[in-house]
Every structure is written in C-alpha cells, then in structure tokens.
Design an enzyme around this catalytic site. Structure first.
Site, PDB file in Angstrom:
ATOM      1  N   ASN A   1       0.841  -1.198   0.000  1.00 53.17           N
ATOM      2  CA  ASN A   1       0.000   0.000   0.000  1.00 53.17           C
ATOM      3  C   ASN A   1       0.869   1.238   0.000  1.00 53.17           C
ATOM      4  OD1 ASN A   1      -0.484   1.957   2.484  1.00 53.17           O
ATOM      5  ND2 ASN A   1       0.137  -0.032   3.334  1.00 53.17           N
TER       6      ASN A   1
ATOM      7  N   CYS B   1       6.190   5.471   8.813  1.00 52.08           N
ATOM      8  CA  CYS B   1       5.452   5.307   7.557  1.00 52.08           C
ATOM      9  C   CYS B   1       6.388   5.417   6.359  1.00 52.08           C
ATOM     10  CB  CYS B   1       4.340   6.323   7.406  1.00 52.08           C
ATOM     11  SG  CYS B   1       3.443   6.027   5.861  1.00 52.08           S
TER      12      CYS B   1
ATOM     13  N   LYS C   1       5.768   3.479  17.429  1.00 55.42           N
ATOM     14  CA  LYS C   1       5.702   2.410  16.414  1.00 55.42           C
ATOM     15  C   LYS C   1       6.922   2.460  15.504  1.00 55.42           C
ATOM     16  CE  LYS C   1       2.572   0.428  13.010  1.00 55.42           C
ATOM     17  NZ  LYS C   1       1.194   0.457  12.523  1.00 55.42           N
TER      18      LYS C   1
HETATM   19  C1  LIG Z   1      -3.733   0.089   3.932  1.00 54.47           C
HETATM   20  C2  LIG Z   1      -2.845   0.264   5.130  1.00 54.47           C
HETATM   21  C3  LIG Z   1      -2.812   1.492   5.796  1.00 54.47           C
HETATM   22  C4  LIG Z   1      -1.972   1.677   6.909  1.00 54.47           C
HETATM   23  N1  LIG Z   1      -1.977   2.872   7.562  1.00 54.47           N
HETATM   24  C5  LIG Z   1      -1.216   3.036   8.678  1.00 54.47           C
HETATM   25  C6  LIG Z   1      -1.246   4.252   9.420  1.00 54.47           C
HETATM   26  O1  LIG Z   1      -2.008   5.184   9.124  1.00 54.47           O
HETATM   27  N2  LIG Z   1      -0.416   4.368  10.494  1.00 54.47           N
HETATM   28  C7  LIG Z   1       0.418   3.351  10.889  1.00 54.47           C
HETATM   29  O2  LIG Z   1       1.150   3.498  11.868  1.00 54.47           O
HETATM   30  N3  LIG Z   1       0.425   2.164  10.229  1.00 54.47           N
HETATM   31  C8  LIG Z   1      -0.356   1.996   9.140  1.00 54.47           C
HETATM   32  N4  LIG Z   1      -0.347   0.789   8.480  1.00 54.47           N
HETATM   33  C9  LIG Z   1       0.522  -0.318   8.971  1.00 54.47           C
HETATM   34  C10 LIG Z   1      -0.274  -1.329   9.817  1.00 54.47           C
HETATM   35  O3  LIG Z   1      -0.824  -0.731  10.968  1.00 54.47           O
HETATM   36  C11 LIG Z   1       0.641  -2.506  10.231  1.00 54.47           C
HETATM   37  O4  LIG Z   1       1.728  -2.005  10.995  1.00 54.47           O
HETATM   38  C12 LIG Z   1       1.201  -3.268   9.038  1.00 54.47           C
HETATM   39  O5  LIG Z   1       0.230  -3.382   8.017  1.00 54.47           O
HETATM   40  C13 LIG Z   1       1.703  -4.673   9.409  1.00 54.47           C
HETATM   41  O6  LIG Z   1       0.683  -5.453   9.973  1.00 54.47           O
HETATM   42  P1  LIG Z   1      -0.212  -6.513   9.117  1.00 54.47           P
HETATM   43  O7  LIG Z   1       0.751  -7.388   8.370  1.00 54.47           O
HETATM   44  O8  LIG Z   1      -1.040  -7.238  10.127  1.00 54.47           O
HETATM   45  O9  LIG Z   1      -1.038  -5.690   8.174  1.00 54.47           O
HETATM   46  C14 LIG Z   1      -1.170   0.596   7.363  1.00 54.47           C
HETATM   47  C15 LIG Z   1      -1.218  -0.635   6.701  1.00 54.47           C
HETATM   48  C16 LIG Z   1      -2.043  -0.824   5.605  1.00 54.47           C
HETATM   49  C17 LIG Z   1      -2.080  -2.173   4.934  1.00 54.47           C
END
Ligand SMILES: Cc1cc2nc3c(=O)[nH]c(=O)nc-3n(C[C@H](O)[C@H](O)[C@H](O)COP(=O)(O)O)c2cc1C
Length: 311
Positions: free
Chosen positions: A69, A130, A165
């Site tokens: 993403n 990010c 984070k």
């Molecule tokens: C579409 C999308 C948007 C995200 N937006 C944020 C965000 O606004 N802030 C943040 O700290 N992490 C954001 N993340 C990261 C997630 O919170 C998470 O750390 C990351 O996706 C890994 O976990 P997962 O494999 O369970 O998705 C985003 C992830 C995705 C897929």
C-alpha cells in the site's frame, strides 16, 4: 476461567488483541461487522495536524501472501477526528488509541497537545515509521537520535500512555528501540510495513503511482516475528507485536516471542471479524493448556540446546 487481560505501560486492555492503524478506519466503520467492545483496543487511522488527501491512485496492490500500500496517510485531521468521530467511538467500551504522524516535530507536538486535551482517548501511538510519505514519518524512525529526540519531546507534553511504532526499514532497529525507551516511551509497537515495489512488465511502469509502497500481511510474519523477539530481548518496556497475524496461532507466536499484546492489520480487510476470532482462539489455547493468564505466556519461548556433532 482464563484471564485475558493485560496491562501495558499504563494501558489496561481486556485482552491482548488490538486492531492496527490504517486497517480499521476510525473504528466506527467496523462496528457493523464486529463487536468493538470485545476488542482489547483499536488504533485509528494515522492522524495529522491538517487533513491529508494521501497519494494518487493506484495505491494498493495485492501480492503473494500480502499487499503493498501507498495510501500516504490520507486522513481527516486531528480536529475533525476529535469533533466528528471520537464522541461516537467513546460509546463503545474499548481502549481507543490514536495513531499520529507529522512532517515536523512541531506538527507532532501540536497533535499530541490537542489529543491530550480531548476526552476519552486511552493512549497515543506515534508513527515514526510510515514508508509512504516524503517528509517525516520513517525519517524519524530510522535514526536512533531523531527517534530519541522526538519521543522525549512528546513525553514532556502528555501523561497519556505513549506507544512508539517502529519501522523495520532500518539496520538500527534494536538501537532505535533502546533510545525510544530511554526517552520515556511506555510501549513499543513493531512493525510497520516493509518498503517494497511491483512492476507491470507490459508497460515497464510501477504498479503503484508512488512507485514504492509498504508490504504487509502473512508474507512479512516470519521477519516481523524475529524483529519483535530481538527487540523484546533488549528493552524492558512492553512490546506490541505486529505483522501478518491472521489467526490465534500467529498471535500466540508473537506473545511467546515476547509481545505483551498484538495488533492485527491486513487480515481485517479479508475478514472484519478476525480480531474476535483471534481472541476466542487465544482463550481456547489457554484453557486447553491450563494456563490461567495470558500474561504467563509472554516471553515464554524455550530454546532447546541441541548437541553439536563435529565431523
Ligand atoms: C492500507 C494500510 C494502511 C496503513 N496505515 C497506517 C497508518 O495510518 N499508520 C500506521 O502506523 N500504520 C499503518 N499501516 C501499517 C499497519 O498498521 C501494520 O503495521 C502493518 O500493516 C503490518 O501489519 P499486518 O501485516 O497485520 O497488516 C497501514 C497498513 C495498511 C495495509
């Protein structure tokens, strides 16, 4: 009865499962699919001082066992969140954690001040990780000194629990974690997404308008798990594990490796009730194993010593 509750750095959660930022909207969007009050906590989409439109599309690509993403932190801004979303979110009995980001230290400072004055927020997650914004974000999280200075500054401003984070896109992960702890963070969460890309071979162009994006989902789990284990071994504040969790077994792996709680991200897109299923699965595991509290499982990894043969 088994006890699923956890207390992490001033946050009291009824269970260790938290919906991850950016994958759960502002929480309210998921209320029709799952019982928000059943969750340990929910983390809202990353908020900035001013509203952000994010990056142009295409900004999401499916990959093998995951997704890329490059949303670019689209959000309604901290003031609109406080006036329009928070009052309805407060009606649910769930820990509300607000994820924030800034392009400068001053931005972070103002957002933390506004959130600290608002009513009904249980904690702040500081996104210094990010990969999809040109300024700020990951810049703070890659450099131990910058991560320290930002955390220390924000620590002075609020008594709310601060969760920082971390990005996996650094070779200084453990050092960043230790500096963030030293600066006064209450909790460390990791990981954010891994920097990646995808190419359309017909046109020889990137599939994401932003060219690169962040990889998440099951594809990242083994690497994220290893990172959580490493960080949990070098800090004494609670660690929250994130990365590719799709079921109770995944969550348990993180907890055994050293996480006091977990966040579930991408899996919410496939199954908006996945967090509740993971909570039920953890409870069943504890009951079957006759473990009275999930706290007893944290950092319970046993590493057998194998005899080496020399030949
Ligand atoms: C579409 C999308 C948007 C995200 N937006 C944020 C965000 O606004 N802030 C943040 O700290 N992490 C954001 N993340 C990261 C997630 O919170 C998470 O750390 C990351 O996706 C890994 O976990 P997962 O494999 O369970 O998705 C985003 C992830 C995705 C897929």
């Amino acid at each position: 009865m088994v006890d699923l509750s956890v207390d992490i750095g001033g946050l009291s959660l009824k269970n260790p499962v938290i919906a991850a930022s950016g994958t759960f909207g502002y929480g309210l969007e998921f209320a029709q699919y799952c019982d928000l009050s059943a969750l340990g906590g929910l983390i809202v989409k990353g908020l900035s001082l001013h509203p952000h439109r994010g990056n142009p599309p295409p900004r999401i690509i499916e990959t093998a066992a995951g997704m890329l993403n490059a949303i670019g932190l689209q959000n309604i801004g901290v003031d609109a969140f406080i006036s329009q979303k928070l009052p309805r979110l407060r009606e649910h009995s769930v820990a509300i954690i607000v994820n924030i980001f800034g392009t400068s230290v001053e931005d972070y400072v103002t957002v933390v001040r506004r959130l600290s004055e608002a009513h009904g927020i249980h904690g702040i997650e500081i996104n210094i990780s990010c990969p999809n914004v040109k300024e700020g974000g990951m810049i703070f999280g890659k450099d131990p000194k910058q991560a320290y200075l930002l955390t220390r500054k924000l620590r002075e401003l609020t008594s709310l629990p601060l969760m920082v984070k971390l990005t996996p896109n650094t070779s200084h992960l453990c050092e960043v974690a230790q500096r963030v702890e030293e600066a006064g963070a209450d909790i460390i969460s990791l990981v954010n997404t891994f920097l990646g890309m995808a190419i359309d071979v017909e046109t020889a162009t990137p599939l994401l308008a932003n060219v690169t994006g962040g990889l998440s989902g099951p594809a990242i789990k083994p690497i994220a798990l290893r990172m959580v284990w490493e960080v949990a071994n070098v800090v004494s504040i609670p660690v929250v594990g994130i990365g590719g969790i799709t079921n109770a077994g995944d969550a348990l792996e993180y907890i055994i490796a050293g996480a006091s709680a977990v966040q579930v991200g991408t899996a919410n897109f496939l199954n908006p009730a996945v967090c509740e299923e993971i909570i039920d699965g953890i409870e069943k595991y504890l009951r079957d194993k006759k473990i009275s509290s999930v706290k007893n499982l944290v950092r319970s990894l046993k590493i057998p010593s194998y005899e080496t043969t020399s030949d």
